[in-house]
Design an enzyme around this catalytic site. Sequence first.
Site, short mmCIF file in Angstrom:
data_model
loop_
_atom_site.label_atom_id
_atom_site.label_comp_id
_atom_site.label_asym_id
_atom_site.label_seq_id
_atom_site.Cartn_x
_atom_site.Cartn_y
_atom_site.Cartn_z
N LYS A 82 -9.70 -0.15 1.67
CA LYS A 82 -9.16 -0.90 0.53
C LYS A 82 -10.31 -1.24 -0.41
O LYS A 82 -11.48 -1.26 -0.01
CB LYS A 82 -8.50 -2.19 1.02
CG LYS A 82 -7.44 -2.75 0.07
CD LYS A 82 -6.15 -1.97 0.12
CE LYS A 82 -5.07 -2.63 -0.73
NZ LYS A 82 -3.78 -1.94 -0.63
N GLY A 182 8.34 -12.88 -6.07
CA GLY A 182 7.40 -11.98 -6.73
C GLY A 182 8.11 -10.83 -7.41
O GLY A 182 8.73 -10.00 -6.73
#
Length: 356
Positions: A82, A182
Amino acid sequence: MQLKITQETPPAGFERLLFVEESDSGLQAFICVHSTVLGPAAGGCRMWKYGSLDQARTDVLRLASGMTSKNAMAGLGLGGGKSVIVGDAKTEKSEALFRAFGQAVESLKGTYYTAEDVGISPEDMAMVAAETDYAVGLECGQHGSGDPSPFTAEGVFQCLKVGAESVFGTSDLTGRRVLVQGLGHVGMSLAEKLHEAGAQLIVADINEAALKRAAKDLGAEVCAVDAVFDAQMDIFAPCALGGVLTEESAARLKAKLVCGAANNQLATPGVAETLRARDIRYLPDYVVNAGGIISVAREIHKTGEDYRDDRLKLLAGRIREILDLSDQSGKTTTRVADELVAKILADARSLQKGAA
């Protein structure tokens, strides 16, 4: 362009951790390779205005570890990694910043592939790709997979239906109260799918424009962000940042099923036990939200769309397997999933040792 790459000492169990700086563009970024046991590491790049470099470092470590599990469970032949860029995605982007980041990715020589995550668009990734062959999620090219968000949402939706069948006895979502927390690219796409399936939507976000769109186009009920865990709902779909399920919020949650796109939804491992004790089924995030990386894997491996479509279908099967094993063993779904990942990695290491 003064690119500086510092090799930091990663925690035990991690392979590499880089801190990247570039003075002209103001780039500050971390790149973490957690594991390459199953193949080159792959995981998106997130751009976020962290409060400190320590917060960014902690986030990239958590996210990279999660990608190892995600890629293993999705059967992608990829390891986990990541990256995070420290900055405001609304005001601090520049071509120079993304090209400098691309140079840092290139320095890893194919041990890490990057793609879009929170705050990063396909247009941003195209600028990264100007400096490296290891940027994917591109709109162009023979195998370009484009924005992974819709595929993430599709995977979550399919797994959510499996969870609903387990909890409510039917995968029919008509009239089910589903709270989507969200409304970014993934959250809004999931909300649209839930609306089409007949669910009664509740939405929460700090983005007023997104809330207005969901209310107008999807008939969604708007919930204040600080009232999410007091809302009456059947299903909770966290699609913002991680850590939303704490011991306190899990004790308040009204839902009977949790299935969402956010990474690292549980603030601590013990929250899984709290949810189970309250008879709330939690579908492990790194399994259900793998649709995006599945799409990206198609681009990495240079395969056709069948590769992506077949593996998206497999996600629902994985969730059924996890739910069944959880019921049989009495273990939480997270523990079951973690044990499956550990076996996949152990088997791969054994094969590598045998080949050596």
